[in-house]
Write a protein that holds these residues in place. Structure first.
Motif, PDB file in Angstrom:
ATOM      1  N   PRO A   8       0.817  -1.204   0.000  1.00 12.69           N
ATOM      2  CA  PRO A   8       0.000   0.000   0.000  1.00 12.69           C
ATOM      3  C   PRO A   8       0.855   1.260   0.000  1.00 12.69           C
ATOM      4  O   PRO A   8       1.650   1.496   0.904  1.00 12.69           O
ATOM      5  CB  PRO A   8      -0.806  -0.144   1.302  1.00 12.69           C
ATOM      6  CG  PRO A   8      -0.846  -1.625   1.561  1.00 12.69           C
ATOM      7  CD  PRO A   8       0.470  -2.143   1.068  1.00 12.69           C
ATOM      8  N   TYR A  92      -6.965  -5.959  -6.435  1.00  8.34           N
ATOM      9  CA  TYR A  92      -7.806  -6.056  -5.252  1.00  8.34           C
ATOM     10  C   TYR A  92      -8.816  -7.190  -5.409  1.00  8.34           C
ATOM     11  O   TYR A  92      -9.415  -7.345  -6.485  1.00  8.34           O
ATOM     12  CB  TYR A  92      -8.542  -4.739  -4.991  1.00  8.34           C
ATOM     13  CG  TYR A  92      -7.634  -3.625  -4.539  1.00  8.34           C
ATOM     14  CD1 TYR A  92      -7.228  -3.539  -3.213  1.00  8.34           C
ATOM     15  CD2 TYR A  92      -7.158  -2.680  -5.446  1.00  8.34           C
ATOM     16  CE1 TYR A  92      -6.384  -2.517  -2.798  1.00  8.34           C
ATOM     17  CE2 TYR A  92      -6.304  -1.663  -5.039  1.00  8.34           C
ATOM     18  CZ  TYR A  92      -5.921  -1.586  -3.705  1.00  8.34           C
ATOM     19  OH  TYR A  92      -5.080  -0.595  -3.285  1.00  8.34           O
ATOM     20  N   ASP A 122     -13.027  -1.452  -4.663  1.00  4.13           N
ATOM     21  CA  ASP A 122     -12.312  -0.211  -4.987  1.00  4.13           C
ATOM     22  C   ASP A 122     -11.014  -0.065  -4.197  1.00  4.13           C
ATOM     23  O   ASP A 122     -10.290   0.927  -4.351  1.00  4.13           O
ATOM     24  CB  ASP A 122     -13.211   1.011  -4.767  1.00  4.13           C
ATOM     25  CG  ASP A 122     -13.510   1.296  -3.299  1.00  4.13           C
ATOM     26  OD1 ASP A 122     -13.060   0.526  -2.415  1.00  4.13           O
ATOM     27  OD2 ASP A 122     -14.205   2.295  -3.020  1.00  4.13           O
ATOM     28  N   GLY A 123     -10.698  -1.042  -3.335  1.00  7.32           N
ATOM     29  CA  GLY A 123      -9.469  -1.017  -2.564  1.00  7.32           C
ATOM     30  C   GLY A 123      -9.537  -0.215  -1.293  1.00  7.32           C
ATOM     31  O   GLY A 123      -8.568  -0.160  -0.532  1.00  7.32           O
ATOM     32  N   HIS A 124     -10.680   0.434  -1.062  1.00  9.15           N
ATOM     33  CA  HIS A 124     -10.836   1.278   0.138  1.00  9.15           C
ATOM     34  C   HIS A 124     -11.972   0.807   1.029  1.00  9.15           C
ATOM     35  O   HIS A 124     -12.518   1.585   1.813  1.00  9.15           O
ATOM     36  CB  HIS A 124     -11.072   2.730  -0.281  1.00  9.15           C
ATOM     37  CG  HIS A 124      -9.978   3.304  -1.129  1.00  9.15           C
ATOM     38  ND1 HIS A 124      -8.737   3.642  -0.630  1.00  9.15           N
ATOM     39  CD2 HIS A 124      -9.917   3.573  -2.464  1.00  9.15           C
ATOM     40  CE1 HIS A 124      -7.977   4.097  -1.599  1.00  9.15           C
ATOM     41  NE2 HIS A 124      -8.659   4.074  -2.720  1.00  9.15           N
ATOM     42  N   HIS A 126     -14.907  -0.583  -0.064  1.00  8.85           N
ATOM     43  CA  HIS A 126     -16.239  -0.490  -0.666  1.00  8.85           C
ATOM     44  C   HIS A 126     -16.283  -1.302  -1.957  1.00  8.85           C
ATOM     45  O   HIS A 126     -15.300  -1.373  -2.693  1.00  8.85           O
ATOM     46  CB  HIS A 126     -16.621   0.963  -0.948  1.00  8.85           C
ATOM     47  CG  HIS A 126     -18.049   1.132  -1.339  1.00  8.85           C
ATOM     48  ND1 HIS A 126     -18.483   1.064  -2.655  1.00  8.85           N
ATOM     49  CD2 HIS A 126     -19.169   1.330  -0.595  1.00  8.85           C
ATOM     50  CE1 HIS A 126     -19.793   1.226  -2.694  1.00  8.85           C
ATOM     51  NE2 HIS A 126     -20.233   1.398  -1.463  1.00  8.85           N
ATOM     52  N   THR A 455      -8.437  -5.042   1.576  1.00 11.36           N
ATOM     53  CA  THR A 455      -7.818  -3.734   1.346  1.00 11.36           C
ATOM     54  C   THR A 455      -6.306  -3.838   1.185  1.00 11.36           C
ATOM     55  O   THR A 455      -5.611  -2.822   1.206  1.00 11.36           O
ATOM     56  CB  THR A 455      -8.148  -2.766   2.498  1.00 11.36           C
ATOM     57  OG1 THR A 455      -7.721  -3.348   3.733  1.00 11.36           O
ATOM     58  CG2 THR A 455      -9.640  -2.482   2.558  1.00 11.36           C
ATOM     59  N   ASN A 457      -4.082  -4.804   3.218  1.00 15.68           N
ATOM     60  CA  ASN A 457      -3.325  -4.369   4.385  1.00 15.68           C
ATOM     61  C   ASN A 457      -2.680  -5.533   5.121  1.00 15.68           C
ATOM     62  O   ASN A 457      -2.103  -5.350   6.194  1.00 15.68           O
ATOM     63  CB  ASN A 457      -4.205  -3.554   5.334  1.00 15.68           C
ATOM     64  CG  ASN A 457      -5.318  -4.384   5.975  1.00 15.68           C
ATOM     65  OD1 ASN A 457      -5.501  -5.563   5.641  1.00 15.68           O
ATOM     66  ND2 ASN A 457      -6.076  -3.779   6.878  1.00 15.68           N
TER      67      ASN A 457
END
Length: 568
Positions: A8, A92, A122-124, A126, A455, A457
């Motif tokens: 990220p 993603y 969307d990677g965030h 959502h 995400t 992470n």
């Protein structure tokens, strides 16, 4: 050669060394490879685990209907799963939901739009519903298998249905075309799962399809519950089915090799399927969980032949030799033995069974591992080994929910809607329920379970489906350890590299992880390989054992990265 490391917010380059095939590590790997301390891994075991229900804010708040209208058709009880794939190639994990349909007398009586769904990430945190991703809907959708059958670098979908199964080819932009007829894999009947795996090591994934029984809606038998209302029938009401094995012809078509391969020895009621190399001979085997019948352990003999060794290896039955209601399949090296063990989810009043792999045979460790008593009240379909704390040790998750709305009338110790279970590994192969780790109000008729770091992470999230209810997306909010994610691309360019074995040396301890084909119930999880590192800030050594036989060695890999590695 150099390989980009994705993380990220940044990109780096990492030099690796490629080692040609000179050996395979036999049946397993040693527990320790140096006198180094593993305390860094263990320090993270005390971290409290916390998962948060983010379904609504993620945009996944819809009802995955079972297509029913109160008639309790037999097929409804297994609906439905989900699968994770990077459909549009943006890095993603996206989510595919198969969709059951109204059938029989329920046609025209079920509200809402019952369509399969592809949600793009969307990677965030959502997801957006992709309209027009598929040319048409499927029959009564139950499960899905993810695999890049033509090695074009884009994961494809095989959807298992009551009716005809469908193969969707990924065009590369997140849209799909139906190639079922050309491919020759339009299995009909009552399919409950499938797995892509390259059984002959020719570089192209083949397809195994699990089916349940010879049921159809026009000959549905009415069964009544304890209060006289219609209930699900006992599985033995219907004749078991035969599974299928298709060989990939490497030209977009497949050949049915079920009979000549020995991959479907008898009629069974299959629910869970997993593909992995269980004996370390370099060939992918199949573990097949069969409801109310002995499980298969289909040993890959080479030459396109399989032999069921479930009885000889100790995984066909439960501890006292009884048939069980075997459902989901979890595969992983939970005790750092260097061998892949198997956990099978079962019915209420049957302990979820842990088969520990000792190399040449399996031992039932359910009681010794602390799983017997705590799992008895529950019925689970989906399950999986997952490192929830990035501790380096695999925990266990179970998606629970009964098949009968009248379960409490038959046994006051169980219920129809149930909570899920998360069992934490203490680092010695013993599991304890993680009280308070999961949302207390997530009590549903759960079915499928799949796992990914949505995400990117490095924390493993959980997606759970539920019969005639909304899915649940559980975000991992645990303050765990460091991590490494591996995106593996084989020599042919496959987006999945199913069956590849990875052995990481972390703080003097070896960890085995694989690209698992199938597993759980109802769909595939993310095919990226996840390592929890505890407090370690790097992987000292990583061996990648490709199905081709090549062994690739990487050294001194920084933590907290998504590393893309291509087979040389």
């Amino acid at each position: 050669m150099t390989v980009p490391i994705h993380a990220p917010g940044r990109m780096a380059l990492f030099a690796i060394s490629a080692v040609p095939l000179v050996f395979l590590l036999g049946c397993g790997v040693s527990r320790r490879v140096s006198n180094g301390s593993s305390q860094g891994l263990r320090n993270v075991l005390s971290v409290p685990v916390r998962y948060t229900d983010v379904t609504r804010e993620a945009g996944l708040d819809f009802i995955q209907s079972d297509g029913g209208c109160g008639l309790r058709y037999f097929v409804e009880q297994v609906a439905a799963g989900a699968a994770i794939l990077d459909a549009n190639g943006d890095g993603y994990p996206d989510i595919y939901f198969p969709q059951p349909k109204a059938i029989g007398e329920c046609v025209g009586r079920v509200g809402g739009v019952l369509r399969q769904r592809l949600y793009l990430n969307d990677g965030h945190g959502h997801f957006r519903l992709s309209v027009g991703a598929f040319p048409h809907d499927t029959d009564y959708g139950i499960a899905a298998a993810v695999g890049d059958y033509d090695n074009d670098g884009h994961p494809d979908l095989y959807v298992c249905c009551y009716g005809r199964n469908t193969l969707f080819h990924n065009r590369g932009d997140g849209t799909f075309e139906d190639v079922t007829e050309r491919a020759g894999v339009g299995v009909r009947g009552f399919s409950t799962g499938a797995v892509w795996f390259d059984y002959d090591n020719d570089g192209y994934p083949d397809l195994y399809v699990g089916r349940y029984c010879e049921w159809d809606v026009n000959h549905d038998i009415i069964c009544l519950g304890p209060d006289g209302r219609r209930d699900v029938c006992e599985p033995r009401t219907y004749t078991p089915s035969t599974n299928f094995l298709f060989h990939n012809n490497r030209n977009g078509t497949f050949t049915d090799v079920t009979k000549i391969s020995g991959a479907a020895p008898e009629r069974r009621r299959t629910l869970g399927i997993a593909a992995a190399d269980f004996d370390g001979d370099g060939r992918l085997d199949l573990f097949v969980a069969n409801d109310l019948g002995p499980n298969y352990l289909l040993h890959n003999l080479g030459g396109g032949k399989f032999q069921d060794v479930g009885m000889q290896r100790g995984v066909a039955f439960g501890l006292i030799g009884q048939e069980q209601a075997n459902m989901g399949v979890a595969v992983g090296d939970y005790d750092d033995s260097g061998f892949l063990s198997v956990e099978v989810a079962t019915f209420a009043n049957e302990p979820f069974t842990l088969y520990k792999n000792n190399g040449s045979f399996f031992v039932d460790m359910t009681s010794d591992a602390g799983l017997a008593q705590v799992t008895l009240p529950y019925l689970a379909f989906g399950d999986g080994f997952i490192d929830t704390r990035n501790s380096g040790f695999l925990d266990l998750f179970f998606a629970d929910g009964h098949i009968s709305p009248f379960a409490h009338l038959k046994d006051n110790r169980t219920t129809y809607k149930q909570k899920n279970l998360l069992m934490l590994n203490d680092g010695h192969g013993h599991f304890t329920e993680a009280a308070g780790a999961l949302p207390a109000d997530d009590v549903r008729v759960h079915r499928g379970a799949c796992f990914a770091s949505f995400t990117n992470n490095g924390k493993m999230d959980i997606l759970v489906t539920a019969e005639n209810d909304r899915p649940t997306l559980l975000r991992n909010d645990t303050a765990g350890g460091h991590w490494l994610l591996l995106k593996l691309v084989n020599h042919q360019g496959s987006a999945d590299a199913i069956g590849t074995r990875c052995i990481a040396t972390i703080a003097g301890r070896q960890k085995l992880r694989i690209v698992l084909g199938g597993g759980s119930y109802g769909g595939d999880s993310d095919h990226r390989v996840h390592f929890g590192l505890g407090t370690a800030t790097r992987v000292d050594r990583l061996e990648i054992h490709w199905l081709s036989g090549r062994v690739q060695v990487l050294k001194d890999i920084p933590a907290d990265q998504i590393l893309t590695v291509r087979e040389p």
